[in-house]
Enzyme design. Structure first.
Site, PDB file in Angstrom:
ATOM      1  CG  ASP A  75      -2.055   0.995   1.112  1.00  0.00           C
ATOM      2  OD1 ASP A  75      -3.214   0.572   1.021  1.00  0.00           O
ATOM      3  OD2 ASP A  75      -1.771   2.222   1.101  1.00  0.00           O
TER       4      ASP A  75
ATOM      5  CG  HIS B 117      -8.537  -2.967  -2.362  1.00  0.00           C
ATOM      6  ND1 HIS B 117      -9.430  -2.206  -3.084  1.00  0.00           N
ATOM      7  CD2 HIS B 117      -8.370  -2.325  -1.181  1.00  0.00           C
ATOM      8  CE1 HIS B 117      -9.768  -1.140  -2.381  1.00  0.00           C
ATOM      9  NE2 HIS B 117      -9.144  -1.191  -1.210  1.00  0.00           N
TER      10      HIS B 117
ATOM     11  CG  HIS C 142      -6.769  -2.879   3.123  1.00  0.00           C
ATOM     12  ND1 HIS C 142      -6.020  -1.724   2.977  1.00  0.00           N
ATOM     13  CD2 HIS C 142      -7.979  -2.613   2.561  1.00  0.00           C
ATOM     14  CE1 HIS C 142      -6.747  -0.797   2.368  1.00  0.00           C
ATOM     15  NE2 HIS C 142      -7.946  -1.308   2.109  1.00  0.00           N
TER      16      HIS C 142
HETATM   17  P1  5GP Z   1      -9.742   1.457   0.407  1.00  0.00           P
HETATM   18  O1  5GP Z   1     -10.041   2.606   1.306  1.00  0.00           O
HETATM   19  O2  5GP Z   1     -10.347   1.613  -0.959  1.00  0.00           O
HETATM   20  O3  5GP Z   1     -10.075   0.127   1.031  1.00  0.00           O
HETATM   21  O4  5GP Z   1      -8.166   1.421   0.249  1.00  0.00           O
HETATM   22  C1  5GP Z   1      -7.479   1.856  -0.867  1.00  0.00           C
HETATM   23  C2  5GP Z   1      -6.017   1.762  -0.521  1.00  0.00           C
HETATM   24  O5  5GP Z   1      -5.281   1.900  -1.734  1.00  0.00           O
HETATM   25  C3  5GP Z   1      -5.529   2.860   0.424  1.00  0.00           C
HETATM   26  O6  5GP Z   1      -4.973   2.251   1.589  1.00  0.00           O
HETATM   27  C4  5GP Z   1      -4.488   3.624  -0.397  1.00  0.00           C
HETATM   28  O7  5GP Z   1      -3.371   4.033   0.366  1.00  0.00           O
HETATM   29  C5  5GP Z   1      -4.110   2.623  -1.472  1.00  0.00           C
HETATM   30  N1  5GP Z   1      -3.727   3.234  -2.726  1.00  0.00           N
HETATM   31  C6  5GP Z   1      -4.408   4.188  -3.425  1.00  0.00           C
HETATM   32  N2  5GP Z   1      -3.761   4.485  -4.560  1.00  0.00           N
HETATM   33  C7  5GP Z   1      -2.663   3.697  -4.593  1.00  0.00           C
HETATM   34  C8  5GP Z   1      -1.596   3.553  -5.544  1.00  0.00           C
HETATM   35  O8  5GP Z   1      -1.533   4.207  -6.597  1.00  0.00           O
HETATM   36  N3  5GP Z   1      -0.632   2.640  -5.249  1.00  0.00           N
HETATM   37  C9  5GP Z   1      -0.667   1.870  -4.113  1.00  0.00           C
HETATM   38  N4  5GP Z   1       0.336   1.015  -3.926  1.00  0.00           N
HETATM   39  N5  5GP Z   1      -1.654   1.989  -3.194  1.00  0.00           N
HETATM   40  C10 5GP Z   1      -2.636   2.889  -3.437  1.00  0.00           C
END
Ligand code: 5GP
Ligand code: ZN
Length: 112
Positions: A30, A99, A101
């Site tokens: 992440d 996704h 985590h």
């Molecule tokens: P969500 O809130 O959708 O469950 O989590 C999305 C996650 O994707 C966040 O923890 C954020 O830091 C990560 N993220 C967003 N854009 C990118 C990116 O371009 N590259 C990577 N490696 N992580 C990302």
């Protein structure tokens, strides 16, 4: 999905620190980790969220979950780890490409 950040990572248009790849899945660090180890496991197939999944995604979801302990172990999370799937805006989802985590290495009583 041309405007999806995770599809861009799958397609190689955006860089990512990859830890695993096969024909169906990709896992990478992440970009804003909230634990010492914080990985994301995604399918290469664009599926917006868990709410869009159907029976046809059953094997894919199983593969994603079974990859979590393997990657956690390879990352040194021997004492355990957390998994999280945010679903929908109300569920805190920011990237609408499903996704999982996988994170750990912080205070086990806290979120991270
Ligand atoms: P969500 O809130 O959708 O469950 O989590 C999305 C996650 O994707 C966040 O923890 C954020 O830091 C990560 N993220 C967003 N854009 C990118 C990116 O371009 N590259 C990577 N490696 N992580 C990302
Ligand atoms: Zn996507």
């Amino acid at each position: 999905m041309s405007d999806c950040v995770f599809c861009k990572i799958v397609g190689g248009e955006l860089p990512a620190s990859k830890v695993y790849e096969d024909d169906e899945l990709l896992a990478f660090h992440d970009i804003h980790p909230f634990a010492r180890v914080h990985l994301l496991i995604i399918p290469k197939l664009h599926v917006a969220s868990l709410a869009e999944c159907t029976a046809e995604h059953q094997n894919l979801l199983g593969k994603m979950l079974l990859l979590a302990p393997r990657l956690a172990k390879e990352s040194g999370l021997d004492a355990g780890f957390k998994t999280l799937i945010n679903t929908g805006r109300g569920g805190g989802q920011e990237v609408f490409h499903i996704h999982v985590h996988v994170f750990g290495g912080g205070d086990p009583a806290k979120r991270a």
